[in-house]
Scaffold this motif. Structure first.
Motif, PDB file in Angstrom:
ATOM      1  N   GLU A 177       1.043  -1.682  -0.222  1.00  0.00           N
ATOM      2  CA  GLU A 177      -0.029  -0.060   0.294  1.00  0.00           C
ATOM      3  C   GLU A 177       0.855   1.579   0.093  1.00  0.00           C
ATOM      4  OE1 GLU A 177      -3.456   2.154   0.383  1.00  0.00           O
ATOM      5  OE2 GLU A 177      -3.533  -0.183  -0.407  1.00  0.00           O
ATOM      6  N   ASP A 178       1.304   1.157   0.682  1.00  0.00           N
ATOM      7  CA  ASP A 178       2.984   2.501   0.546  1.00  0.00           C
ATOM      8  C   ASP A 178       3.918   2.840  -0.739  1.00  0.00           C
ATOM      9  OD1 ASP A 178       4.557   4.427   1.419  1.00  0.00           O
ATOM     10  OD2 ASP A 178       6.217   3.068   2.254  1.00  0.00           O
ATOM     11  N   ARG A 179       4.023   1.752  -1.045  1.00  0.00           N
ATOM     12  CA  ARG A 179       4.869   2.048  -2.391  1.00  0.00           C
ATOM     13  C   ARG A 179       4.346   1.860  -3.761  1.00  0.00           C
ATOM     14  NH1 ARG A 179       6.756  -2.787  -0.056  1.00  0.00           N
ATOM     15  NH2 ARG A 179       5.872  -4.220  -1.366  1.00  0.00           N
ATOM     16  N   LEU A 180       2.996   1.643  -3.216  1.00  0.00           N
ATOM     17  CA  LEU A 180       1.804   1.546  -4.813  1.00  0.00           C
ATOM     18  C   LEU A 180       0.710   3.006  -4.840  1.00  0.00           C
ATOM     19  CD1 LEU A 180       1.020  -1.755  -5.765  1.00  0.00           C
ATOM     20  CD2 LEU A 180       2.733  -0.859  -6.959  1.00  0.00           C
ATOM     21  N   HIS A 181       0.477   3.107  -3.058  1.00  0.00           N
ATOM     22  CA  HIS A 181      -0.554   4.266  -3.401  1.00  0.00           C
ATOM     23  C   HIS A 181      -0.184   5.123  -2.618  1.00  0.00           C
ATOM     24  CE1 HIS A 181      -2.208   1.545  -5.765  1.00  0.00           C
ATOM     25  NE2 HIS A 181      -2.244   0.128  -5.111  1.00  0.00           N
ATOM     26  N   ARG A 182       0.662   5.081  -2.079  1.00  0.00           N
ATOM     27  CA  ARG A 182       1.259   6.536  -0.498  1.00  0.00           C
ATOM     28  C   ARG A 182       0.693   8.106  -1.151  1.00  0.00           C
ATOM     29  NH1 ARG A 182       6.444   5.641   0.205  1.00  0.00           N
ATOM     30  NH2 ARG A 182       7.222   7.784  -1.792  1.00  0.00           N
ATOM     31  N   GLY A 183       0.963   7.921  -2.490  1.00  0.00           N
ATOM     32  CA  GLY A 183       0.248   9.379  -3.467  1.00  0.00           C
ATOM     33  C   GLY A 183      -0.717   9.492  -3.409  1.00  0.00           C
ATOM     34  N   ARG A 184      -1.259   8.865  -3.943  1.00  0.00           N
ATOM     35  CA  ARG A 184      -2.737   8.962  -3.870  1.00  0.00           C
ATOM     36  C   ARG A 184      -3.895   8.646  -2.168  1.00  0.00           C
ATOM     37  NH1 ARG A 184      -5.750   3.592  -6.307  1.00  0.00           N
ATOM     38  NH2 ARG A 184      -5.865   3.089  -4.294  1.00  0.00           N
ATOM     39  N   LYS A 185      -3.329   7.943  -1.765  1.00  0.00           N
ATOM     40  CA  LYS A 185      -3.804   8.519  -0.674  1.00  0.00           C
ATOM     41  C   LYS A 185      -3.774   9.950  -0.447  1.00  0.00           C
ATOM     42  CE  LYS A 185      -3.928   6.232   4.197  1.00  0.00           C
ATOM     43  NZ  LYS A 185      -5.257   5.658   3.419  1.00  0.00           N
ATOM     44  N   VAL A 186      -2.423  10.680  -0.256  1.00  0.00           N
ATOM     45  CA  VAL A 186      -1.966  11.774   0.725  1.00  0.00           C
ATOM     46  C   VAL A 186      -3.105  12.899  -0.505  1.00  0.00           C
ATOM     47  CG1 VAL A 186      -0.528  13.363   0.973  1.00  0.00           C
ATOM     48  CG2 VAL A 186      -0.018  11.232   1.415  1.00  0.00           C
ATOM     49  N   THR A 187      -2.653  12.489  -1.714  1.00  0.00           N
ATOM     50  CA  THR A 187      -3.134  13.654  -2.814  1.00  0.00           C
ATOM     51  C   THR A 187      -4.962  13.230  -2.585  1.00  0.00           C
ATOM     52  OG1 THR A 187      -2.511  12.422  -4.447  1.00  0.00           O
ATOM     53  CG2 THR A 187      -1.293  13.701  -4.296  1.00  0.00           C
ATOM     54  N   SER A 188      -5.637  12.562  -2.138  1.00  0.00           N
ATOM     55  CA  SER A 188      -7.224  12.511  -2.434  1.00  0.00           C
ATOM     56  C   SER A 188      -7.612  13.175  -1.426  1.00  0.00           C
ATOM     57  CB  SER A 188      -7.328  10.769  -1.852  1.00  0.00           C
ATOM     58  OG  SER A 188      -6.640  10.398  -3.253  1.00  0.00           O
ATOM     59  N   ALA A 189      -6.783  13.027  -0.385  1.00  0.00           N
ATOM     60  CA  ALA A 189      -7.253  14.125   1.143  1.00  0.00           C
ATOM     61  C   ALA A 189      -7.619  15.479   0.373  1.00  0.00           C
ATOM     62  CB  ALA A 189      -6.524  13.574   1.966  1.00  0.00           C
ATOM     63  N   PHE A 190      -5.956  15.752   0.227  1.00  0.00           N
ATOM     64  CA  PHE A 190      -5.705  17.368  -0.764  1.00  0.00           C
ATOM     65  C   PHE A 190      -6.786  17.879  -1.473  1.00  0.00           C
ATOM     66  CE2 PHE A 190      -3.399  20.075  -3.323  1.00  0.00           C
ATOM     67  CZ  PHE A 190      -3.158  21.130  -2.564  1.00  0.00           C
ATOM     68  N   LEU A 191      -7.479  16.667  -2.623  1.00  0.00           N
ATOM     69  CA  LEU A 191      -8.370  17.342  -3.238  1.00  0.00           C
ATOM     70  C   LEU A 191      -9.593  17.691  -2.875  1.00  0.00           C
ATOM     71  CD1 LEU A 191     -10.825  15.282  -4.428  1.00  0.00           C
ATOM     72  CD2 LEU A 191      -8.690  14.138  -5.454  1.00  0.00           C
ATOM     73  N   MET A 192      -9.876  16.801  -1.606  1.00  0.00           N
ATOM     74  CA  MET A 192     -11.333  17.528  -0.435  1.00  0.00           C
ATOM     75  C   MET A 192     -10.778  19.537  -0.334  1.00  0.00           C
ATOM     76  SD  MET A 192     -12.370  15.236  -0.266  1.00  0.00           S
ATOM     77  CE  MET A 192     -13.922  16.524   0.808  1.00  0.00           C
ATOM     78  N   GLN A 193      -9.976  20.225  -1.033  1.00  0.00           N
ATOM     79  CA  GLN A 193      -9.361  21.361  -0.965  1.00  0.00           C
ATOM     80  C   GLN A 193     -10.907  22.204  -2.641  1.00  0.00           C
ATOM     81  OE1 GLN A 193      -5.858  23.346  -2.990  1.00  0.00           O
ATOM     82  NE2 GLN A 193      -5.802  24.006  -0.639  1.00  0.00           N
ATOM     83  N   GLY A 194     -10.548  21.491  -3.218  1.00  0.00           N
ATOM     84  CA  GLY A 194     -11.766  21.301  -4.486  1.00  0.00           C
ATOM     85  C   GLY A 194     -12.929  21.393  -4.509  1.00  0.00           C
ATOM     86  N   TRP A 195     -12.849  20.718  -3.258  1.00  0.00           N
ATOM     87  CA  TRP A 195     -14.238  20.021  -3.216  1.00  0.00           C
ATOM     88  C   TRP A 195     -14.971  21.106  -2.158  1.00  0.00           C
ATOM     89  CZ3 TRP A 195     -17.907  17.646  -6.243  1.00  0.00           C
ATOM     90  CH2 TRP A 195     -17.375  16.158  -6.881  1.00  0.00           C
ATOM     91  N   GLY A 196     -14.246  21.535  -1.400  1.00  0.00           N
ATOM     92  CA  GLY A 196     -13.940  22.991  -0.512  1.00  0.00           C
ATOM     93  C   GLY A 196     -15.299  23.749  -1.074  1.00  0.00           C
ATOM     94  N   GLN A 197     -14.288  24.332  -2.645  1.00  0.00           N
ATOM     95  CA  GLN A 197     -14.299  25.039  -3.291  1.00  0.00           C
ATOM     96  C   GLN A 197     -15.740  25.038  -3.796  1.00  0.00           C
ATOM     97  OE1 GLN A 197     -11.129  26.387  -5.511  1.00  0.00           O
ATOM     98  NE2 GLN A 197      -9.200  25.028  -4.230  1.00  0.00           N
TER      99      GLN A 197
END
Length: 634
Positions: A223-243
């Motif tokens: 999970e770390d090696r394959l999806h770490r970036g997706r997990k963090v950026t999926s949280a970050f993209l909530m900024q867009g949904w907030g807008q």
């Protein structure tokens, strides 16, 4: 660890397969034990593509099974793993980007023009301070909470962020004064206070989301090696949904309180109800966030505590901070400088958005055309957020390439209209419109998503939040630069100035940013332990593979110690030392001499059997050692 063991001594085929599984997992190594970044380009493309396709198929099958068992379970999974970790950033996007929507509403015809537009009864400097204090509050929060998050823990940082944001929203909802200028002052300082909580969200959300993806075991996870970036950026993209939700809600609230119409003139009562209700609604969600982080995120600091325990540190790890500046200083240039360049684009795009929309539709007293175009732009940005999330872990594209391409495209889309602004703002307006929306897309599908991730990822756990907070704070100086600079130059001059920050971002990324795509984060922590022990040259693993180093680091020869075969043997030695330490604690606990719990499931039975079989002498308790020594003396 003992230096007398041959790590591959008398190893059986079954044991060899177990070590391969643990040390050379099949998502990063081929059947011959070759690391993916060491493969020839053709074989690398084939290996990465085949494995990613298989992983995508596995995930789709898993989603299908979830939906078959419960049609709503995939939505629940997305909510738990993507929405909740990014809830704070969603609220940040909702509130802070609403300021850009509320200011024109306050200055609109029939509302508070004499205060917010003509400045007859309000101080113009205080009107400008609304934006400045918001950004300064964020900078304070990013630095302060980043340090406190490494000192007291991620969980504490997350909780206090939510509390500050909740109190800030109450202040914004209730802001007023004996005069309208007094209201502006109260409103500005309320934004400053709220900004402190928002600033803390950046390092806390990035570090806790990343460390949660890694897991707490000794062995790294797929999970770390394959999806770490997706997990963090999926949280970050909530900024867009907030807008997005802020813009939708403002449109609906203005129509509701303005008697079903969105057109000017607007009454002061309608404007007051619109802005206060728009702040009151997220206050309810923020209060729930305080509860959730207090009672449902008790293990948020687990990785940090483990790293401190390993280094025998309590409180703030000042030694790690000094070593980070010594060894990773150029990385700070990349993460802080890249974020600065990005925020000039990101906030600059928002600041002269109304000018751009006016060029398309002409001047209008109604807020609705601007707000609706803004909604379209947010939709384009969300597409960029999601595409970044899907491709940020792809080893053939990944973080560094995504940031370089994003900066380069933003440079192109701003520099083209800069030198023929009259044409693009009149006859070529549709081309201008396309370039504006594409610049928003590539800003999200590029530096805006990547800077948030790598500012935590390229640093060690003990000071990760500090480094992220510093990088983010320096980035917000870019937003402040845009806010101040754009007040003194014309629209065409803005297009002359902005593109070069994109080019600056490209150069900093190419020179100083390492590519951590596909790099095991625990491998990076392993390298850090060698650095902290003053043995950097003894580390030979993939964290110093040229693929995972910046151009500057490669030029300095950081990767010269990389040796895959030597690292394989070294890892077995480290595992043996860990096993022996674990066995010592086991015997000590049985003898009642050690209260520290040992990890009984550290390695598989096959690994334990191998270490037992190849140990020079059996493990003994202290009592047994005393008896043995007594017998020898007799």
């Amino acid at each position: 660890m003992s230096g007398h063991h041959n790590p591959v001594h008398e190893i059986t085929e079954n044991e060899r397969q177990i070590f391969q599984y643990l040390i050379r997992p099949d998502d990063s190594y081929d059947e011959h034990g070759v690391y993916w970044a060491d493969m020839p380009i053709g074989k690398r493309i084939k290996f990465v593509t085949n494995y990613d396709n298989a992983e995508a198929k596995r995930e789709l099958v898993g989603i299908g099974r979830m939906a078959k068992a419960d049609p709503l379970s995939p939505i629940g999974y997305y909510f738990r793993n993507m929405v909740l970790p990014g809830a704070g950033l969603g609220l940040e996007g909702y509130v802070l980007f609403s300021i850009g929507n509320l200011t024109p509403m306050f200055a609109a015809e029939g509302a508070f023009q004499t205060c917010w537009s003509t400045y007859k009864i309000c101080n113009e400097n205080w009107i400008a301070a609304v934006t400045y204090l918001e950004i300064i509050g964020i900078i304070v929060g990013q630095i302060m909470v980043g340090i406190l998050g490494d000192w007291l823990g991620r969980r504490w940082g997350l909780i206090q962020d939510a509390i500050i944001m909740f109190l800030g929203l109450i202040m914004l909802t209730a802001s007023w004064g004996t005069t309208q200028n007094g209201w502006v002052i109260c409103y500005a300082w309320s934004l400053f206070f709220y900004g402190i909580g928002v600033g803390g969200e950046y390092p806390m959300t990035a570090t806790s989301g990343m460390e949660n993806a890694v897991g707490s075991g000794k062995i790294s996870t797929k999970e770390d090696r394959l999806h770490r970036g997706r997990k963090v950026t999926s949280a970050f993209l909530m900024q867009g949904w907030g807008q997005f939700f802020n813009q939708v809600l403002l449109i609906l609230l203005l129509i509701i309180f303005h008697h079903g119409s969105g057109n000017a003139p607007y009454s002061q009562v309608a404007v007051q109800w619109t802005f206060r209700v728009s702040f009151a609604i997220p206050a309810v969600g923020t209060l729930w966030l305080v509860y959730y982080r207090t009672y449902k995120m008790r293990s948020a600091s687990k990785q940090l505590n483990a790293a401190k325990k390993k280094s025998k540190v309590t409180g703030y790890d000042t030694q790690s901070l000094k070593l980070t500046f010594s060894y990773f200083g150029p990385r700070l240039i990349a993460t802080a400088g890249g974020w600065y360049a990005n925020d000039v684009f990101f906030y600059g795009n928002k600041l002269f958005q109304s000018v751009f929309i006016t060029a398309i539709i002409g001047k209008t007293t109604s807020l609705m055309p601007n707000w609706l175009y803004n909604l379209v732009n947010i939709g384009v940005s969300l597409a960029g957020y999601y595409l970044a999330s899907f491709l940020i872990d792809n080893k053939l594209y990944g973080r560094k390439n995504m940031q370089i391409v994003g900066f380069l495209m933003d440079f192109i889309f701003f520099v083209v209209p800069a030198f023929d602004y009259h044409y693009y703002s009149t006859t070529g307006i549709h081309a201008f419109q396309a370039m504006y929306f594409l610049s928003s897309f590539f800003n999200q599908f590029g530096p805006n998503a990547v800077t948030f991730l790598v500012a935590a990822e390229v640093y060690p756990t003990p000071i990760r939040a500090t480094a992220h907070g510093f990088s983010a704070a320096f980035g917000k100086l870019g937003a402040l630069t845009a806010a101040v600079l754009y007040s003194y130059i014309t629209t065409q001059q803005k297009f002359y100035v902005v593109p070069w920050f994109g080019l600056m971002g490209v150069i900093l990324t190419v020179l100083f940013l390492p590519d951590t795509t596909g790099l095991d984060l625990k491998e990076q922590e392993r390298r850090w332990q060698y650095i902290r022990a003053g043995r950097e040259e003894d580390y030979h693993g993939v964290a110093v593979h040229p693929k995972h180093l910046s151009l500057y680091e490669r030029f300095r020869g950081v990767g010269k110690h990389y040796d895959a075969d030597l690292d394989y043997k070294q890892k077995i030695q480290e595992m043996r030392a860990e096993w022996e330490s674990n066995e010592s604690r086991r015997y000590a606990e049985k003898a009642g001499e050690d209260d520290e719990a040992f990890d009984d499931s550290l390695y598989s039975s096959g690994v334990s059997t191998y270490f037992e079989r190849t140990s020079q002498r059996p493990m003994m308790t202290n009592n047994e050692k005393v008896s043995d020594e007594t017998a020898n003396s007799v």
